[in-house]
Design an enzyme around this catalytic site. Sequence first.
Site, PDB file in Angstrom:
ATOM      1  N   LEU A 219      60.932   9.274   8.864  1.00 19.38           N
ATOM      2  CA  LEU A 219      61.845   9.562   9.691  1.00 19.38           C
ATOM      3  C   LEU A 219      62.873   8.231  10.070  1.00 19.38           C
ATOM      4  O   LEU A 219      63.120   8.105  11.085  1.00 19.38           O
ATOM      5  CB  LEU A 219      61.394   9.975  11.025  1.00 19.38           C
ATOM      6  CG  LEU A 219      60.653  11.405  10.915  1.00 19.38           C
ATOM      7  CD1 LEU A 219      59.756  11.905  12.120  1.00 19.38           C
ATOM      8  CD2 LEU A 219      61.535  12.585  10.270  1.00 19.38           C
ATOM      9  N   ASP A 250      61.283   4.465  -1.189  1.00 20.47           N
ATOM     10  CA  ASP A 250      60.605   3.955  -2.349  1.00 20.47           C
ATOM     11  C   ASP A 250      59.267   3.092  -1.883  1.00 20.47           C
ATOM     12  O   ASP A 250      58.208   2.970  -2.388  1.00 20.47           O
ATOM     13  CB  ASP A 250      61.409   3.668  -3.413  1.00 20.47           C
ATOM     14  CG  ASP A 250      62.184   4.533  -4.051  1.00 20.47           C
ATOM     15  OD1 ASP A 250      61.797   5.595  -3.915  1.00 20.47           O
ATOM     16  OD2 ASP A 250      63.456   4.160  -4.469  1.00 20.47           O
ATOM     17  N   SER A 289      63.827  -6.136  -2.842  1.00 22.61           N
ATOM     18  CA  SER A 289      63.758  -6.077  -1.400  1.00 22.61           C
ATOM     19  C   SER A 289      62.269  -5.902  -0.912  1.00 22.61           C
ATOM     20  O   SER A 289      62.004  -5.919   0.215  1.00 22.61           O
ATOM     21  CB  SER A 289      64.846  -5.233  -0.660  1.00 22.61           C
ATOM     22  OG  SER A 289      64.369  -4.081  -0.807  1.00 22.61           O
TER      23      SER A 289
END
Length: 311
Positions: A219, A250, A289
């Site tokens: 969420l 991911d 990242s």
Amino acid sequence: MGRVFVAGSINMDVVATAERHPRIGETVAGEAVLYFPGGKGANQAVASAKLGIATTLIGRLGADAFGKELRTFLAGQGVDLTFVRDTDGAHSSTAIITLANADNTIVVVPGANGLVDADDVAAPVLARGDVAVSQFEIPLPAIAAFFRRARAVGATTILNPAPAKQADKALLDLVDILVLNETELGYLTGTGLRDSDTPERFSEAARALGQGRIVCVTLGKRGVLALVDNQPLLVPGREVKAVDTTGAGDCFVGALASQLAIGKPLGDALAYANAAASICVQRMGAAPSMPTADEVSAVLSTRRPGEGRDP
């Protein structure tokens, strides 16, 4: 200690940044074009590998310049590429991403990803205690074959059904843990959901998918809601300044798989994955990242009381 095996997509992400997204039929001036390794499979594998877990990626690349760049990058992140094949006559998958105000739109051109088949996923040898992960950016028959092999040896299966598409019951029956966001949950259940809905509303929708499996609904900044034996577990989110949300889901999946592979209880694994994703969104790009274990540990050292307990 188990290992993580990810059968999935490998993309080159071509990112155009702009002040806002264009409306239909409109052209807006962009600010920059950036190239990042991505693809949901590659992102999830990098997320797990950077956390120090033995991680193998299963998939395909095109025999092109992007394929060479992607292979070099993934190897540098510690991902085992033994079962990533170069495919003559196919281009490496490319994702065209527009990024504005930390939100993105994505168009994926599958290329070699669309050729992953049952033979590809039959090559690695899985064992009890391993975690098998996949998503919907490779053909569904390949995912089913992968999960059947995983189930046969007692490995845990995690499916991230994104991008959302209908899957038959036979495939879902092979899934131990389903990880999806509210949009994907709404699509798979035929329910109209909004990110502002209450946790009870998400729990009600998730129960339609929860027979015999754990359902985790991510969420965003609100955290993650897990349905375990039809009982909800809410892990609160972390307030951070998001720069690029492209790889956040991911990152969550890869981090969750990594923690389950080393035997962490589900509640702790969810809190860990939530913390990892909160770091990811503060950086540009998808695979680049993904945080390290030290970075996640630093964030968790400030965890709130009660966070991360097992249900």
